[in-house]
Motif scaffolding. Sequence first.
Motif, short mmCIF file in Angstrom:
data_model
loop_
_atom_site.label_atom_id
_atom_site.label_comp_id
_atom_site.label_asym_id
_atom_site.label_seq_id
_atom_site.Cartn_x
_atom_site.Cartn_y
_atom_site.Cartn_z
N GLN A 142 0.83 -1.21 0.00
CA GLN A 142 0.00 0.00 0.00
C GLN A 142 0.86 1.25 0.00
OE1 GLN A 142 -3.62 0.15 2.57
NE2 GLN A 142 -2.95 -1.88 3.25
N GLN A 143 1.92 1.26 0.81
CA GLN A 143 2.73 2.47 0.90
C GLN A 143 3.49 2.73 -0.39
OE1 GLN A 143 4.99 2.76 4.50
NE2 GLN A 143 5.52 4.90 4.14
N LEU A 144 3.97 1.68 -1.05
CA LEU A 144 4.70 1.86 -2.29
C LEU A 144 3.80 2.29 -3.43
CD1 LEU A 144 7.28 -1.08 -2.21
CD2 LEU A 144 7.71 1.37 -1.89
N ALA A 145 2.52 2.15 -3.27
CA ALA A 145 1.58 2.64 -4.29
C ALA A 145 1.23 4.11 -4.10
CB ALA A 145 0.31 1.79 -4.26
N ARG A 146 1.75 4.72 -3.05
CA ARG A 146 1.46 6.13 -2.74
C ARG A 146 2.62 7.02 -3.16
NH1 ARG A 146 -1.09 5.66 3.43
NH2 ARG A 146 -3.03 4.58 2.82
N ALA A 147 2.33 8.30 -3.32
CA ALA A 147 3.34 9.29 -3.67
C ALA A 147 3.49 10.30 -2.53
CB ALA A 147 2.97 10.01 -4.96
N PRO A 148 4.72 10.74 -2.24
CA PRO A 148 4.92 11.74 -1.19
C PRO A 148 4.19 13.04 -1.52
CG PRO A 148 7.00 10.78 -1.88
CD PRO A 148 5.98 10.33 -2.86
N GLN A 149 3.82 13.76 -0.47
CA GLN A 149 3.13 15.03 -0.70
C GLN A 149 3.49 16.02 0.41
OE1 GLN A 149 -1.00 13.75 -0.68
NE2 GLN A 149 -1.19 14.24 1.49
N GLY A 150 3.59 17.27 0.03
CA GLY A 150 3.82 18.33 1.01
C GLY A 150 5.24 18.38 1.52
N ALA A 151 5.47 19.37 2.37
CA ALA A 151 6.80 19.61 2.92
C ALA A 151 6.65 20.01 4.39
CB ALA A 151 7.52 20.71 2.14
N PRO A 152 6.48 19.05 5.28
CA PRO A 152 6.28 19.37 6.69
C PRO A 152 7.50 20.06 7.30
CG PRO A 152 6.57 17.01 6.38
CD PRO A 152 6.42 17.60 5.03
N ARG A 153 7.23 20.98 8.20
CA ARG A 153 8.28 21.73 8.87
C ARG A 153 8.06 21.69 10.39
NH1 ARG A 153 7.50 26.69 8.41
NH2 ARG A 153 5.48 26.65 7.35
N LEU A 154 9.15 21.80 11.11
CA LEU A 154 9.09 21.83 12.57
C LEU A 154 9.46 23.21 13.07
CD1 LEU A 154 9.01 20.43 15.40
CD2 LEU A 154 11.46 20.00 15.09
N GLU A 155 8.65 23.73 13.98
CA GLU A 155 8.98 24.97 14.68
C GLU A 155 9.25 24.65 16.15
OE1 GLU A 155 6.14 28.07 14.23
OE2 GLU A 155 6.33 28.15 12.03
N LEU A 156 10.37 25.16 16.67
CA LEU A 156 10.65 25.10 18.09
C LEU A 156 10.10 26.36 18.73
CD1 LEU A 156 14.32 23.73 18.06
CD2 LEU A 156 12.17 22.47 18.04
N LEU A 157 9.11 26.22 19.58
CA LEU A 157 8.37 27.36 20.09
C LEU A 157 9.04 28.03 21.28
CD1 LEU A 157 4.79 25.80 19.92
CD2 LEU A 157 5.99 27.16 18.18
N ARG A 158 10.05 27.40 21.84
CA ARG A 158 10.71 27.93 23.03
C ARG A 158 12.12 27.40 23.07
NH1 ARG A 158 11.10 26.07 28.81
NH2 ARG A 158 10.51 24.02 28.01
N GLN A 159 13.03 28.17 23.65
CA GLN A 159 14.39 27.67 23.87
C GLN A 159 14.59 27.48 25.37
OE1 GLN A 159 17.64 29.55 21.84
NE2 GLN A 159 19.19 28.68 23.21
N PRO A 160 14.51 26.25 25.84
CA PRO A 160 14.72 26.00 27.27
C PRO A 160 16.15 26.28 27.68
CG PRO A 160 13.63 24.14 26.19
CD PRO A 160 14.15 25.03 25.11
#
Length: 322
Positions: free
Chosen positions: A276-294
Amino acid sequence: MASAFPRSDSPGSSPGDTHPEQQYLDLMRRIWEQGSERIDRTGVGTRSVFGATLRFDLAGGAMPLITTKRVYWKTATRELLWFLTGETNIRPLVLQGVHIWDDWPHARYVRETGDDIAIAEFVERIAADEAFAGNWGDLGPVYGKQWVDWPTWRYRADGLYEPGEGINQVAAVVESLRNNPGSRRHIIEGWNVAELDRMALPPCHKTYQFHVADGKLNGLLYQRSCDVALGLPFNLWSAALLQRMLAQQTGLEPGEFVWMGGDVHLYLNHADLIEQQLARAPQGAPRLELLRQPDSIFDYAIEDFAVIDYTPLGPLKAPVAV
């Protein structure tokens, strides 16, 4: 063997498509179509190749978060934060609704007591009964214990040895990145040979190394053994997340993340998920935000992380081999 699955140049993909996730799918396809079938420790059986590399640019908040199935990144993040506490008992994870380590203590309980308790009931007892969790929820000196409290021994005047002060490898790497960025010794190691037989599972993601160049922090993870369908999406996220946290703590920009695998495999009973996964195509470009610097690498909380533009395809499930 001719492929039955779409490639990066197949219909639905633009010519020269270089979506970073495609390398993950290409690795999955190579293992499934060309890997050697082997009987493994679990008895399930795998198809395996030896030696693989994936590379991801973390600039601009980019993360190797798989989109061809939903990856529960908060679960993986909670596990990483648990590692950084040095904790080895599953109870703190269970109380957060994280169940990725439940199978190993449950299997040990059934094996040693003969009580064939359902895993759901076992986990409920871990959550409700701290004493029961103390007896049956511990995994031995896995990951976090080695990361932040690697055991040492000191020689006494009477000729005997006694436990010394543990080594916090993570704290040491933070200090070395700040004070000696050109070092080739920015390493976090989990493979403590003397304690492998006490671990529920010897470390799969075993060696992390970091490298500073042009104000950027690059990271590398070497994984001795990798379940590509279930484990690798979590491993990619967690290692890149640790790199992002270290970059923030040391005033560096995130650079390239490199993943290297030794025995890289797919379980034979994961065929439905894989196809199933190999029949799918990647999509989008997820990004991570660090909301605080401890103040410290050890002070992050789940609320400090936000993922933007993550619109994955639906989840795919398969059994965990224990």
